[in-house]
Design a protein around this motif. Structure first.
Motif, mmCIF file in Angstrom:
data_model
loop_
_atom_site.group_PDB
_atom_site.id
_atom_site.type_symbol
_atom_site.label_atom_id
_atom_site.label_comp_id
_atom_site.label_asym_id
_atom_site.label_seq_id
_atom_site.Cartn_x
_atom_site.Cartn_y
_atom_site.Cartn_z
ATOM 1 N N GLY A 143 -6.782 26.679 -22.388
ATOM 2 C CA GLY A 143 -8.218 26.527 -22.570
ATOM 3 C C GLY A 143 -8.829 27.801 -23.098
ATOM 4 O O GLY A 143 -8.127 28.787 -23.354
ATOM 5 N N ALA A 144 -10.146 27.798 -23.233
ATOM 6 C CA ALA A 144 -10.830 28.973 -23.759
ATOM 7 C C ALA A 144 -10.667 30.173 -22.842
ATOM 8 O O ALA A 144 -10.627 31.320 -23.295
ATOM 9 N N ALA A 145 -10.556 29.946 -21.518
ATOM 10 C CA ALA A 145 -10.504 31.053 -20.559
ATOM 11 C C ALA A 145 -9.220 31.067 -19.743
ATOM 12 O O ALA A 145 -9.130 31.788 -18.760
ATOM 13 N N TRP A 146 -8.223 30.273 -20.133
ATOM 14 C CA TRP A 146 -6.944 30.290 -19.423
ATOM 15 C C TRP A 146 -5.815 29.867 -20.344
ATOM 16 O O TRP A 146 -6.017 29.195 -21.353
ATOM 17 N N SER A 147 -4.621 30.304 -20.007
ATOM 18 C CA SER A 147 -3.444 29.960 -20.804
ATOM 19 C C SER A 147 -2.202 30.129 -19.954
ATOM 20 O O SER A 147 -2.249 30.671 -18.847
ATOM 21 N N THR A 148 -1.085 29.650 -20.477
ATOM 22 C CA THR A 148 0.210 29.788 -19.811
ATOM 23 C C THR A 148 1.135 30.560 -20.753
ATOM 24 O O THR A 148 1.795 29.970 -21.607
ATOM 25 N N PRO A 149 1.158 31.901 -20.651
ATOM 26 C CA PRO A 149 1.987 32.699 -21.555
ATOM 27 C C PRO A 149 3.455 32.324 -21.442
ATOM 28 O O PRO A 149 3.929 31.867 -20.399
ATOM 29 N N ALA A 150 4.176 32.537 -22.518
ATOM 30 C CA ALA A 150 5.588 32.163 -22.579
ATOM 31 C C ALA A 150 6.441 33.009 -21.644
ATOM 32 O O ALA A 150 6.125 34.162 -21.347
ATOM 33 N N ALA A 151 7.520 32.402 -21.181
ATOM 34 C CA ALA A 151 8.576 33.110 -20.446
ATOM 35 C C ALA A 151 9.853 32.932 -21.268
ATOM 36 O O ALA A 151 10.162 31.824 -21.704
ATOM 37 N N ILE A 152 10.571 34.025 -21.469
ATOM 38 C CA ILE A 152 11.774 33.991 -22.300
ATOM 39 C C ILE A 152 13.006 34.137 -21.413
ATOM 40 O O ILE A 152 13.087 35.067 -20.605
ATOM 41 N N VAL A 153 13.944 33.243 -21.543
ATOM 42 C CA VAL A 153 15.189 33.314 -20.764
ATOM 43 C C VAL A 153 16.179 34.188 -21.516
ATOM 44 O O VAL A 153 16.468 33.978 -22.696
ATOM 45 N N GLY A 154 16.730 35.198 -20.804
ATOM 46 C CA GLY A 154 17.650 36.131 -21.441
ATOM 47 C C GLY A 154 16.931 37.033 -22.437
ATOM 48 O O GLY A 154 15.704 37.116 -22.454
ATOM 49 N N HIS A 155 17.697 37.769 -23.222
ATOM 50 C CA HIS A 155 17.156 38.642 -24.278
ATOM 51 C C HIS A 155 16.220 39.701 -23.691
ATOM 52 O O HIS A 155 15.183 40.028 -24.276
ATOM 53 N N GLY A 156 16.584 40.252 -22.526
ATOM 54 C CA GLY A 156 15.735 41.232 -21.871
ATOM 55 C C GLY A 156 15.492 42.478 -22.695
ATOM 56 O O GLY A 156 14.370 42.976 -22.757
ATOM 57 N N ALA A 157 16.528 42.991 -23.341
ATOM 58 C CA ALA A 157 16.383 44.222 -24.127
ATOM 59 C C ALA A 157 15.424 44.006 -25.290
ATOM 60 O O ALA A 157 14.583 44.864 -25.593
ATOM 61 N N GLN A 158 15.558 42.847 -25.940
ATOM 62 C CA GLN A 158 14.651 42.548 -27.060
ATOM 63 C C GLN A 158 13.216 42.387 -26.573
ATOM 64 O O GLN A 158 12.269 42.856 -27.216
ATOM 65 N N ALA A 159 13.062 41.730 -25.414
ATOM 66 C CA ALA A 159 11.723 41.568 -24.853
ATOM 67 C C ALA A 159 11.120 42.925 -24.515
ATOM 68 O O ALA A 159 9.933 43.181 -24.765
ATOM 69 N N TRP A 160 11.934 43.803 -23.943
ATOM 70 C CA TRP A 160 11.472 45.148 -23.580
ATOM 71 C C TRP A 160 11.021 45.920 -24.808
ATOM 72 O O TRP A 160 9.967 46.568 -24.799
ATOM 73 N N GLU A 161 11.803 45.864 -25.877
ATOM 74 C CA GLU A 161 11.462 46.580 -27.092
ATOM 75 C C GLU A 161 10.157 46.043 -27.682
ATOM 76 O O GLU A 161 9.317 46.809 -28.174
#
Length: 310
Positions: A143-161
């Motif tokens: 919605g305009a004032a809420w959302s559900t951000p993505a969660a990524i399985v695995g790929h921790g190093a890439q997520a960190w970078e």
């Protein structure tokens, strides 16, 4: 459920973890009874619904299906990053709905949803994270004032970078098989902060209490700018008792009655020292005024003089 500070899970087996962006805001539980109302509670249990009127339309977001959701209320900067200093203008207004409504127009709040603990009249805390996450995403809460951000399985190093390059605060790693443990600080959830470091000059200290009586509870530090020492914050963590004791001796030797900072810091009970001790501190981010957020003492830098930092 609270996260435990830690480091990224090993690449071996990281596919057993999901990674979420760590938001910098106010933790909140959202109660949707399904009767057209919504209740927002802070981590302390305090009712803060009136402080965030933009979240009231959430009452109908689940189509009358009762739910209890977990999330973080944030205020976003111009680049879409959570900005705690900005959010502070919205906090503490639950007792003044009229002022909260005015501030909502100036500083919009946004709810980042990341878990569901009760759905359709039954608790789901016993389900593994992966299943709860599937239920949450199935609610389609955008919605305009809420959302559900993505969660990524695995790929921790890439997520960190990615989060480091974006200037975000850190990551949350959540074990896919973990149950929701209300009130617990669990090792199944790990918070990993991106720590920056800087060299600072010690300009004062605040005595500790209880078992730290006679020792520094915190040191007041600054940075050299334009030939003056500008206050950068208070650092009260990161020492062993031995290090505190050693630092106490150095502070007593350097004692002075004159505040060395360009402006006197708003800290009660401060004791001043000659600005000659240099230390390295870690911190998460800075406020717009340049103050360090979540600072932690790393070490003394006897190899540096204050003039080296100018």
């Amino acid at each position: 459920m609270l996260a435990t500070p830690g480091v990224l899970p090993s690449p071996v087996g990281e596919d057993r973890w999901a990674f979420e962006v760590k938001q910098d805001g106010q933790r909140a539980m959202i109660y949707l009874p399904g009767d057209g109302t919504v209740l927002v509670r802070a981590r302390s249990g305090t009712d803060i619904t009136a402080a965030y009127p933009e979240l009231l339309p959430l009452a109908d977001a689940c189509g009358g299906r009762p739910a209890v959701l977990d999330g973080e209320i944030v205020a976003l900067d111009g680049q879409g990053r959570s900005d705690f200093e900005r959010l502070q203008q919205r906090m503490g207004l639950a007792g003044s709905p009229a002022r909260a409504a005015r501030m909502a127009a100036r500083v919009p709040a946004h709810l980042m949803l990341f878990d569901v603990v009760h759905l359709g009249g039954r608790p789901v805390t016993g389900l593994p994270y992966a299943e709860r996450r599937e239920l949450l995403e199935g609610l389609g809460l955008v919605g305009a004032a809420w959302s559900t951000p993505a969660a990524i399985v695995g790929h921790g190093a890439q997520a960190w970078e990615t989060i480091r390059n974006a200037g975000l605060e850190g990551l949350l790693a959540k074990r896919l098989t973990s149950r929701y443990e209300p009130g617990a600080r669990s090792k199944a959830w790990i918070k990993i902060r991106f720590v920056r470091t800087t060299d600072v000059v010690v300009g004062g200290w605040v005595p500790g209490r209880g078992g730290l009586a006679g020792l520094p509870g915190a040191v007041l530090v600054g940075e050299q700018l334009g030939g003056q020492l500008h206050y950068a914050g208070s650092v009260g963590t990161g020492w062993s008792r031995t290090e505190r004791t050693r630092l106490a001796g150095l502070l007593h030797v350097a004692a002075t009655d004159t505040c060395p900072f360009a402006e006197i810091p708003p800290v009660g009970g401060a004791q001043w020292v000659l600005p000659r001790l240099v230390g390295e501190v870690g911190y998460a981010t800075r406020t717009r005024a340049g103050r360090l957020r979540h600072p932690s003492w790393h070490r003394l830098r006897p190899d540096l003089a204050p003039s080296d930092l100018a």
